[in-house]
Design a protein around this motif. Structure first.
Motif, PDB file in Angstrom:
ATOM      1  N   ILE A 114       0.845  -1.179   0.000  1.00 13.82           N
ATOM      2  CA  ILE A 114       0.000   0.000   0.000  1.00 13.82           C
ATOM      3  C   ILE A 114       0.882   1.230   0.000  1.00 13.82           C
ATOM      4  CG2 ILE A 114      -1.704   1.311   1.284  1.00 13.82           C
ATOM      5  CD1 ILE A 114      -2.899  -1.195   2.208  1.00 13.82           C
ATOM      6  N   ALA A 115       0.650   2.084  -0.987  1.00 15.44           N
ATOM      7  CA  ALA A 115       1.405   3.321  -1.074  1.00 15.44           C
ATOM      8  C   ALA A 115       0.537   4.447  -0.531  1.00 15.44           C
ATOM      9  CB  ALA A 115       1.773   3.594  -2.533  1.00 15.44           C
ATOM     10  N   ARG A 116       1.164   5.402   0.121  1.00 14.62           N
ATOM     11  CA  ARG A 116       0.447   6.589   0.604  1.00 14.62           C
ATOM     12  C   ARG A 116      -0.778   6.262   1.462  1.00 14.62           C
ATOM     13  NH1 ARG A 116       0.335   7.779  -4.263  1.00 14.62           N
ATOM     14  NH2 ARG A 116      -1.903   8.225  -4.356  1.00 14.62           N
ATOM     15  N   LEU A 117      -0.519   5.745   2.633  1.00 16.02           N
ATOM     16  CA  LEU A 117      -1.588   5.535   3.602  1.00 16.02           C
ATOM     17  C   LEU A 117      -2.039   6.902   4.115  1.00 16.02           C
ATOM     18  CD1 LEU A 117      -2.548   2.724   4.447  1.00 16.02           C
ATOM     19  CD2 LEU A 117      -1.132   2.907   6.487  1.00 16.02           C
ATOM     20  N   PRO A 118      -3.332   7.192   4.113  1.00 12.36           N
ATOM     21  CA  PRO A 118      -3.789   8.519   4.549  1.00 12.36           C
ATOM     22  C   PRO A 118      -3.670   8.675   6.068  1.00 12.36           C
ATOM     23  CG  PRO A 118      -5.662   7.113   4.138  1.00 12.36           C
ATOM     24  CD  PRO A 118      -4.448   6.327   3.729  1.00 12.36           C
ATOM     25  N   ASP A 119      -3.612   9.910   6.531  1.00 14.19           N
ATOM     26  CA  ASP A 119      -3.599  10.165   7.966  1.00 14.19           C
ATOM     27  C   ASP A 119      -4.976   9.877   8.545  1.00 14.19           C
ATOM     28  OD1 ASP A 119      -0.976  11.014   8.054  1.00 14.19           O
ATOM     29  OD2 ASP A 119      -1.522  13.062   7.469  1.00 14.19           O
ATOM     30  N   PRO A 120      -4.997   9.268   9.729  1.00 15.75           N
ATOM     31  CA  PRO A 120      -6.292   9.030  10.373  1.00 15.75           C
ATOM     32  C   PRO A 120      -6.895  10.345  10.872  1.00 15.75           C
ATOM     33  CG  PRO A 120      -4.496   8.360  11.804  1.00 15.75           C
ATOM     34  CD  PRO A 120      -3.883   8.713  10.493  1.00 15.75           C
ATOM     35  N   PRO A 121      -8.204  10.376  11.090  1.00 18.17           N
ATOM     36  CA  PRO A 121      -8.829  11.574  11.662  1.00 18.17           C
ATOM     37  C   PRO A 121      -8.210  11.880  13.025  1.00 18.17           C
ATOM     38  CG  PRO A 121     -10.498  10.005  10.912  1.00 18.17           C
ATOM     39  CD  PRO A 121      -9.185   9.323  10.806  1.00 18.17           C
ATOM     40  N   ALA A 122      -8.300  13.128  13.438  1.00 19.41           N
ATOM     41  CA  ALA A 122      -7.716  13.562  14.717  1.00 19.41           C
ATOM     42  C   ALA A 122      -8.216  12.705  15.873  1.00 19.41           C
ATOM     43  CB  ALA A 122      -8.074  15.027  14.964  1.00 19.41           C
ATOM     44  N   GLY A 123      -7.280  12.347  16.762  1.00 14.24           N
ATOM     45  CA  GLY A 123      -7.665  11.580  17.950  1.00 14.24           C
ATOM     46  C   GLY A 123      -7.786  10.084  17.722  1.00 14.24           C
ATOM     47  N   LYS A 124      -7.481   9.626  16.513  1.00 18.79           N
ATOM     48  CA  LYS A 124      -7.599   8.201  16.186  1.00 18.79           C
ATOM     49  C   LYS A 124      -6.280   7.652  15.672  1.00 18.79           C
ATOM     50  CE  LYS A 124     -12.164   8.312  16.630  1.00 18.79           C
ATOM     51  NZ  LYS A 124     -12.887   7.510  17.612  1.00 18.79           N
TER      52      LYS A 124
ATOM     53  N   ALA B 109      -9.731   7.816  -3.591  1.00 20.55           N
ATOM     54  CA  ALA B 109      -8.812   6.907  -4.278  1.00 20.55           C
ATOM     55  C   ALA B 109      -7.395   7.470  -4.379  1.00 20.55           C
ATOM     56  CB  ALA B 109      -9.340   6.580  -5.666  1.00 20.55           C
ATOM     57  N   ASP B 110      -7.295   8.806  -4.487  1.00 24.58           N
ATOM     58  CA  ASP B 110      -5.965   9.391  -4.664  1.00 24.58           C
ATOM     59  C   ASP B 110      -5.180   9.478  -3.356  1.00 24.58           C
ATOM     60  OD1 ASP B 110      -8.086  11.593  -4.314  1.00 24.58           O
ATOM     61  OD2 ASP B 110      -6.209  12.592  -3.765  1.00 24.58           O
ATOM     62  N   GLN B 111      -5.809   9.133  -2.240  1.00 25.22           N
ATOM     63  CA  GLN B 111      -5.093   9.181  -0.965  1.00 25.22           C
ATOM     64  C   GLN B 111      -4.567   7.830  -0.526  1.00 25.22           C
ATOM     65  OE1 GLN B 111      -6.850  11.249   2.352  1.00 25.22           O
ATOM     66  NE2 GLN B 111      -7.839  12.704   0.967  1.00 25.22           N
ATOM     67  N   LEU B 112      -4.908   6.812  -1.294  1.00 23.79           N
ATOM     68  CA  LEU B 112      -4.415   5.476  -0.942  1.00 23.79           C
ATOM     69  C   LEU B 112      -4.276   4.687  -2.225  1.00 23.79           C
ATOM     70  CD1 LEU B 112      -5.678   3.240   1.940  1.00 23.79           C
ATOM     71  CD2 LEU B 112      -5.272   2.283  -0.317  1.00 23.79           C
ATOM     72  N   ALA B 113      -3.087   4.199  -2.465  1.00 20.76           N
ATOM     73  CA  ALA B 113      -2.869   3.445  -3.695  1.00 20.76           C
ATOM     74  C   ALA B 113      -2.308   2.082  -3.350  1.00 20.76           C
ATOM     75  CB  ALA B 113      -1.912   4.196  -4.601  1.00 20.76           C
ATOM     76  N   ILE B 114      -2.704   1.096  -4.110  1.00 21.21           N
ATOM     77  CA  ILE B 114      -2.177  -0.239  -3.935  1.00 21.21           C
ATOM     78  C   ILE B 114      -1.178  -0.517  -5.036  1.00 21.21           C
ATOM     79  CG2 ILE B 114      -2.725  -2.693  -3.887  1.00 21.21           C
ATOM     80  CD1 ILE B 114      -5.301  -2.063  -2.633  1.00 21.21           C
ATOM     81  N   ALA B 115       0.029  -0.873  -4.604  1.00 19.13           N
ATOM     82  CA  ALA B 115       1.065  -1.209  -5.566  1.00 19.13           C
ATOM     83  C   ALA B 115       1.158  -2.729  -5.638  1.00 19.13           C
ATOM     84  CB  ALA B 115       2.394  -0.612  -5.105  1.00 19.13           C
ATOM     85  N   ARG B 116       1.455  -3.234  -6.812  1.00 17.00           N
ATOM     86  CA  ARG B 116       1.657  -4.684  -6.991  1.00 17.00           C
ATOM     87  C   ARG B 116       0.501  -5.539  -6.475  1.00 17.00           C
ATOM     88  NH1 ARG B 116       5.980  -3.768  -4.615  1.00 17.00           N
ATOM     89  NH2 ARG B 116       5.707  -5.362  -3.010  1.00 17.00           N
ATOM     90  N   LEU B 117      -0.601  -5.480  -7.152  1.00 14.32           N
ATOM     91  CA  LEU B 117      -1.723  -6.367  -6.862  1.00 14.32           C
ATOM     92  C   LEU B 117      -1.354  -7.773  -7.312  1.00 14.32           C
ATOM     93  CD1 LEU B 117      -4.390  -5.323  -5.656  1.00 14.32           C
ATOM     94  CD2 LEU B 117      -5.357  -5.373  -7.942  1.00 14.32           C
ATOM     95  N   PRO B 118      -1.508  -8.772  -6.473  1.00  9.30           N
ATOM     96  CA  PRO B 118      -1.108 -10.127  -6.876  1.00  9.30           C
ATOM     97  C   PRO B 118      -2.083 -10.708  -7.898  1.00  9.30           C
ATOM     98  CG  PRO B 118      -2.175 -10.198  -4.744  1.00  9.30           C
ATOM     99  CD  PRO B 118      -2.068  -8.745  -5.113  1.00  9.30           C
ATOM    100  N   ASP B 119      -1.615 -11.697  -8.662  1.00  7.98           N
ATOM    101  CA  ASP B 119      -2.499 -12.383  -9.605  1.00  7.98           C
ATOM    102  C   ASP B 119      -3.463 -13.265  -8.839  1.00  7.98           C
ATOM    103  OD1 ASP B 119      -1.367 -11.352 -11.916  1.00  7.98           O
ATOM    104  OD2 ASP B 119       0.240 -12.853 -11.898  1.00  7.98           O
TER     105      ASP B 119
END
Ligand SMILES: [Mn+2]
Ligand SMILES: [Mn+2]
Ligand SMILES: [Zn+2]
Ligand SMILES: [Zn+2]
Lengths: 140, 140
Positions: A114-124, B109-119
């Motif tokens: 997973i690339a670019r995991l978003p920040d959780p909401p405040a307090g979480k 969708a633009d805040q979380l991306a999945i790299a290398r999805l397995p077959d």
DNA sequence: ATTCTATATTAGAATTATTCTAAGATAGAG
DNA sequence: CTCTATCTTAGAATAATTCTAATATAGAAT
């Protein structure tokens, strides 16, 4: 690295987890932690226990699965409404879920990132990241 | 781009989806597709309908939610055992799930991306990719 | 070893979310 | 306007899980 002395292992596992090594917990631990990665449902584990001649109630199987999860011996995987799976693989990984067969199958951590995991909401905090790839039959 | 003529929109939506525009479906569609993104539970939508003076059974709410999902107007999100949410946002996105409040919140969708999805395994396709970030309260 | 008590187990009932059934209502084609 | 396929519904049924409160057990203390 084969699982030698499974009884002693189960006993130690429980002691180290702060759980009383009762007959039921020992038996269930031995079924669960046999060295292979398993995705079990409560009813199924209960069936296996009974088949092995272990007298244990379904309520205790549920209690035990949740206790094992609380102490980090298991991880719960949610894939479908009204169905809980308990996973003996507690390392970082994800899952394929086949809706036809109800089968769960591991996706090793290195096969999905997973690339670019978003920040959780405040307090979480993000407690868990679950990725489920739902599978369907490939029919033309 | 405000939602003008909600009735006509709901009517057209149903016709285009091949669903008979019945009184119940029209009412539920208007509640669901009001222009905002919603994550609804069946019981909750039923409550809203009743509060609006719409006479509809809970069975019909379930039927309708599933039908809307089948024709692609909704998407079902599974986060917890025994709890189904229906999402009016059918675009590609993921979710935060707060276990304390039971609230679902979109992750664009633009805040979380999945790299290398397995077959997928042979003979199967990946029908859906669900990413759920489980949230817990941040307590020291 | 025996006692004692906190913890664990259990049968069975209860709960919750959802689906099923089968009888009556309705949309809309003809 | 009729007719029939489709839809709605009350209530029963199901399935997974949790709860209750009575009994049993682990293991610490005597
Ligand atoms: Mn649980
Ligand atoms: Mn469903
Ligand atoms: Zn797994
Ligand atoms: Zn959403």
């Amino acid at each position: 690295m084969a699982a030698t002395r499974p009884y002693a292992n189960a006993y130690d596992l429980l002691r180290e987890s702060g759980l009383r090594p009762t007959r039921q917990r020992l038996a269930l631990a031995k079924l669960l932690f046999d060295g292979t990665d398993r995705h079990v449902r409560a009813e199924q584990l209960h069936g296996e226990a009974l088949a092995d001649g272990i007298r244990v109630s379904l309520a205790t199987v549920y209690n035990t699965l949740h206790q094992f999860t609380e102490v980090g011996l298991l991880r719960e995987v949610i894939v479908e409404s009204g169905r809980a799976y308990f996973d003996t693989n507690i390392s970082d990984h994800h899952h394929f879920f086949c809706e036809n067969s109800g089968e769960l199958r591991d996706i090793p951590a290195d096969q999905l990132a997973i690339a670019r995991l978003p920040d959780p909401p405040a307090g979480k905090t993000v407690k868990r990241v679950d990725v489920i790839l739902h599978l369907a039959d490939l029919e033309d």
